[in-house]
Design an enzyme around this catalytic site. Structure first.
Site, PDB file in Angstrom:
ATOM      1  N   HIS A   7      97.286  79.315  39.138  1.00 43.12           N
ATOM      2  CA  HIS A   7      96.087  80.498  39.283  1.00 43.12           C
ATOM      3  C   HIS A   7      94.956  79.910  39.661  1.00 43.12           C
ATOM      4  CE1 HIS A   7      96.098  79.616  34.772  1.00 43.12           C
ATOM      5  NE2 HIS A   7      94.479  79.708  35.090  1.00 43.12           N
ATOM      6  N   HIS A  80      87.471  78.636  37.240  1.00 43.39           N
ATOM      7  CA  HIS A  80      88.101  77.375  37.422  1.00 43.39           C
ATOM      8  C   HIS A  80      89.457  77.450  38.279  1.00 43.39           C
ATOM      9  CE1 HIS A  80      90.410  79.953  33.973  1.00 43.39           C
ATOM     10  NE2 HIS A  80      91.329  79.502  34.497  1.00 43.39           N
ATOM     11  N   GLU A 131      91.945  73.234  35.291  1.00 40.30           N
ATOM     12  CA  GLU A 131      92.902  73.385  34.247  1.00 40.30           C
ATOM     13  C   GLU A 131      94.139  72.859  34.656  1.00 40.30           C
ATOM     14  OE1 GLU A 131      93.559  77.734  33.420  1.00 40.30           O
ATOM     15  OE2 GLU A 131      94.938  77.181  31.773  1.00 40.30           O
TER      16      GLU A 131
HETATM   17 CO    CO Z   1      93.380  79.498  33.695  1.00 42.37          CO
END
Ligand code: CO
Length: 140
Positions: A7, A80, A131
Site C-alpha cells: 500500500h 509512506h 514500511e
Molecule cells: Co502503512
C-alpha cells in the site's frame, strides 16, 4: 527480498474528505470502514485498488506522530510506502546490517493488516519513509 507493493500511506486531516475524493473524483468503489489504531496514534481507512491499496491515515490523539507531518503539509500528502517481506525479523536484521535506522528501536509492531511491520527511516531510503510488512499467511 523486497516483495509486492502492499500500500501507499497517505496522511490526511480528514479521512471523510479523502474518502470522498477517492470515491467521487477518482471513482474508487471498494473503500473500507475507518478504524482506530490508538497505539500508532492513527485512524486508518483502506481504499482497495485492483493491484494495491491506499492507506488513508488521520491523527488519533494528541501524541499522534502524524501531527508534525500535517503541520508541514496541512492538506495532507504521501506519507509512506509499504512493501511486503517474507520474514519481518530477517528484514529488520538485514536493514540494520546495512546501516539503516529502523524506527521503534527495531521492534516490529502489529500493523493495520494484523501482521508485523517495521518502518525504515527516510534518511536511509532516499527521503521516503518505508514500511516493511510481513506478507499475510494465507490459509491452506
Ligand atoms: Co502503512
Amino acid at each position: 527480498m523486497i516483495g509486492k507493493l502492499n500500500h501507499v500511506g497517505v496522511a490526511t486531516p480528514s479521512i471523510e474528505q479523502s474518502v470522498a475524493l477517492y470515491r467521487d473524483v477518482l471513482g474508487a468503489t471498494k473503500i473500507g470502514e475507518k478504524f482506530a489504531m490508538p497505539e500508532q496514534g492513527v485512524w486508518v481507512c483502506f481504499v482497495d485498488l485492483p493491484n494495491s491499496q491506499i492507506e488513508l491515515i488521520e491523527p488519533h490523539g494528541d501524541a499522534s506522530p502524524l501531527k508534525s507531518f500535517l503541520e508541514k503539509n496541512p492538506a495532507g500528502g504521501q506519507h509512506h510506502i509499504c512493501f511486503e517481506v517474507e520474514d519481518i525479523e530477517a528484514a529488520r536484521d538485514d536493514m540494520q546490517a546495512k546501516g539503516a535506522t529502523v524506527l521503534n528501536g527495531g521492534k516490529p509492531r502489529i500493523g493495520a493488516h494484523g501482521t508485523p511491520v517495521i518502518f525504515v527511516h527516510p534518511k536511509n531510503m532516499g527521503g521516503v519513509l518505508v514500511e516493511l510488512m510481513e506478507t499475510p499467511k494465507k490459509a491452506h
